[in-house]
Design an enzyme around this catalytic site. Structure first.
Site, mmCIF file in Angstrom:
data_model
loop_
_atom_site.group_PDB
_atom_site.id
_atom_site.type_symbol
_atom_site.label_atom_id
_atom_site.label_comp_id
_atom_site.label_asym_id
_atom_site.label_seq_id
_atom_site.Cartn_x
_atom_site.Cartn_y
_atom_site.Cartn_z
ATOM 1 N N SER A 152 0.684 -1.293 -0.193
ATOM 2 C CA SER A 152 -0.037 0.041 0.008
ATOM 3 C C SER A 152 1.142 1.275 -0.084
ATOM 4 O O SER A 152 1.958 1.222 1.010
ATOM 5 C CB SER A 152 -0.794 -0.166 1.518
ATOM 6 O OG SER A 152 -1.391 0.960 1.536
ATOM 7 N N TYR A 166 -2.216 -0.493 9.917
ATOM 8 C CA TYR A 166 -2.249 -1.009 9.192
ATOM 9 C C TYR A 166 -1.088 -0.802 8.370
ATOM 10 O O TYR A 166 -0.234 -1.731 6.868
ATOM 11 C CB TYR A 166 -3.333 -0.505 8.410
ATOM 12 C CG TYR A 166 -3.427 -0.805 6.946
ATOM 13 C CD1 TYR A 166 -3.682 -1.987 6.137
ATOM 14 C CD2 TYR A 166 -3.290 0.382 5.549
ATOM 15 C CE1 TYR A 166 -4.355 -1.929 5.050
ATOM 16 C CE2 TYR A 166 -3.280 0.323 4.217
ATOM 17 C CZ TYR A 166 -3.375 -0.886 4.169
ATOM 18 O OH TYR A 166 -3.911 -0.885 2.844
HETATM 19 N N1 NAP Z 1 -8.339 -0.155 -1.903
HETATM 20 C C1 NAP Z 1 -7.731 0.599 -1.280
HETATM 21 O O1 NAP Z 1 -8.117 1.325 -1.056
HETATM 22 C C2 NAP Z 1 -6.075 -0.208 -1.094
HETATM 23 C C3 NAP Z 1 -4.985 0.782 -0.973
HETATM 24 C C4 NAP Z 1 -3.729 -0.320 -0.151
HETATM 25 C C5 NAP Z 1 -3.378 -1.418 -0.522
HETATM 26 N N2 NAP Z 1 -4.911 -2.256 -0.514
HETATM 27 C C6 NAP Z 1 -4.752 -3.728 -0.490
HETATM 28 O O2 NAP Z 1 -5.281 -5.001 -1.295
HETATM 29 C C7 NAP Z 1 -5.718 -5.995 -0.639
HETATM 30 C C8 NAP Z 1 -7.411 -5.703 -1.360
HETATM 31 O O3 NAP Z 1 -7.929 -5.131 -0.183
HETATM 32 P P1 NAP Z 1 -9.563 -3.999 -1.435
HETATM 33 O O4 NAP Z 1 -9.065 -2.640 -1.275
HETATM 34 O O5 NAP Z 1 -9.837 -5.270 -2.080
HETATM 35 O O6 NAP Z 1 -10.774 -4.371 0.566
HETATM 36 P P2 NAP Z 1 -11.762 -5.675 0.575
HETATM 37 O O7 NAP Z 1 -12.831 -5.159 -0.638
HETATM 38 O O8 NAP Z 1 -12.368 -5.275 1.690
HETATM 39 O O9 NAP Z 1 -11.226 -6.989 0.593
HETATM 40 C C9 NAP Z 1 -10.503 -7.773 1.046
HETATM 41 C C10 NAP Z 1 -10.338 -9.132 0.123
HETATM 42 O O10 NAP Z 1 -9.450 -9.237 1.806
HETATM 43 C C11 NAP Z 1 -9.975 -11.045 2.374
HETATM 44 N N3 NAP Z 1 -9.438 -10.897 3.322
HETATM 45 C C12 NAP Z 1 -9.668 -10.673 4.714
HETATM 46 N N4 NAP Z 1 -9.604 -11.350 5.515
HETATM 47 C C13 NAP Z 1 -8.969 -12.577 4.925
HETATM 48 C C14 NAP Z 1 -8.721 -13.276 6.235
HETATM 49 N N5 NAP Z 1 -8.245 -13.865 7.451
HETATM 50 N N6 NAP Z 1 -8.905 -14.657 5.159
HETATM 51 C C15 NAP Z 1 -9.051 -14.446 3.703
HETATM 52 N N7 NAP Z 1 -9.609 -13.782 3.353
HETATM 53 C C16 NAP Z 1 -9.572 -12.426 3.668
HETATM 54 C C17 NAP Z 1 -11.998 -10.554 1.890
HETATM 55 O O11 NAP Z 1 -12.236 -12.034 1.697
HETATM 56 P P3 NAP Z 1 -13.168 -12.762 2.620
HETATM 57 O O12 NAP Z 1 -14.067 -11.860 3.458
HETATM 58 O O13 NAP Z 1 -14.477 -13.076 1.803
HETATM 59 O O14 NAP Z 1 -12.783 -13.779 3.127
HETATM 60 C C18 NAP Z 1 -11.651 -9.590 0.689
HETATM 61 O O15 NAP Z 1 -12.108 -10.415 -0.645
HETATM 62 C C19 NAP Z 1 -5.929 -5.205 0.680
HETATM 63 O O16 NAP Z 1 -4.612 -6.335 1.203
HETATM 64 C C20 NAP Z 1 -5.311 -4.120 1.145
HETATM 65 O O17 NAP Z 1 -4.463 -3.813 2.158
HETATM 66 C C21 NAP Z 1 -6.544 -1.678 -0.835
#
Ligand code: NAP
Length: 263
Positions: A152, A166
């Site tokens: 991130s 985080y």
């Molecule tokens: N969106 C942003 O702006 C942003 C920016 C920087 C980095 N990121 C990173 O991108 C990645 C995806 O995030 P997102 O933004 O797409 O958020 P999101 O929509 O909340 O997706 C998170 C995903 O992680 C899975 N997850 C969470 N805890 C888990 C666990 N214990 N076991 C297995 N799967 C788990 C969730 O699936 P289930 O709940 O179905 O298990 C979901 O599919 C993360 O690593 C986040 O830190 C996002």
């Protein structure tokens, strides 16, 4: 638990991508796009019903895609190894692993949020280690592969309040990825990429701590750019590059009080 797509085992020699946290947000968006590019998919998360819905959407748009699903809580480390191995056996190989599962619900340190913060570090860092171990074991055996770690832009500076653990976890996974990359310097067929996304619409950004999501882009735009960056197999990529390359440069150098005004 694992489930196969109706056309499983009918297609050979298509590249295979394993994505964790594929049930929503960036993981689901990347899966859809990689299917359109001709990849087969090994998708996992805890919410299997969401994965099944995603598989239906993918097969509608890209019917030739083989999509295999597995229920996985990445904090169950034995299950991480078992699911990764099972996917490798089902497809016969894995070409790319995207370590994407993550959470963001931390708390300010010293205000009774230890369990929440510990869970952020366990999910984003320790579980990412388990996924890296399982993925790299496969790539070392195959002598080829592409490990992608989703960090991130918050990794560039320690952040306050609910973002503290985080940003800590995302800095740590970026370091871990670099260390694996160092291990692979003399192995030209194994690449390791660290992706630093800025704010991209997802379930996570809806519940962002402090409610601040500067420079946020739509899920569509963000996932297009993520896929392009991952396909380049670069060691590191900030996504979207503009304005985040400049913001990250400044984050590293500005006084802390200025950084806090920015983010
Ligand atoms: N969106 C942003 O702006 C942003 C920016 C920087 C980095 N990121 C990173 O991108 C990645 C995806 O995030 P997102 O933004 O797409 O958020 P999101 O929509 O909340 O997706 C998170 C995903 O992680 C899975 N997850 C969470 N805890 C888990 C666990 N214990 N076991 C297995 N799967 C788990 C969730 O699936 P289930 O709940 O179905 O298990 C979901 O599919 C993360 O690593 C986040 O830190 C996002």
């Amino acid at each position: 638990m694992s489930t196969s797509s109706p056309i499983a085992d009918t297609k050979k020699n298509r590249p295979v991508i394993l994505i964790t946290g594929a049930s929503s947000g960036l993981g689901a968006g990347m899966a859809t796009r990689f299917a359109k590019k001709g990849y087969d998919l090994a998708l996992c998360a805890r919410r299997v019903e969401k994965l099944e819905g995603l598989r239906s959407e993918i097969l509608e748009a890209s019917p030739e895609t083989r999509v295999e699903l597995a229920s996985l809580d990445v904090n169950d480390h034995d299950a991480v190894f078992a699911v990764f191995e099972d996917f490798q056996q089902r497809f016969g190989k894995i070409d790319r692993v995207i370590i994407n599962a993550g959470i963001g619900d931390g708390a300010p340190i010293g205000k009774g949020g230890f369990q929440k913060n510990k869970f952020v570090l366990e999910t984003n860092l320790i579980a990412a280690l388990a996924q890296s171990e399982a993925g790299m074991k496969i790539f070392r055996e195959q002598k080829e592969g592409h490990l992608v770690i989703i960090s991130s832009t918050s990794a560039f500076r320690g952040l306050r309040s609910g973002m503290n653990c985080y940003s800590t976890s995302k800095a740590a996974v970026a370091h871990m990825a670099e260390g694996i990359r160092a291990d692979m310097l003399n192995k030209p067929n194994i690449d390791v990429s660290t992706i630093f996304p800025g704010y991209i619409e997802s379930e996570m950004t809806v519940k962002a701590p402090n409610g601040k999501t500067p420079f946020i882009v739509s899920n569509d735009k963000g996932c297009d750019l993520l896929v392009k960056a991952i396909e380049s197999r670069k060691a590191k990529a900030i996504v979207p590059a503009w304005p985040w390359t400049v913001v990250c440069f400044l984050m590293k150098r500005l006084p802390l009080s200025w950084v806090m005004k920015l983010l």
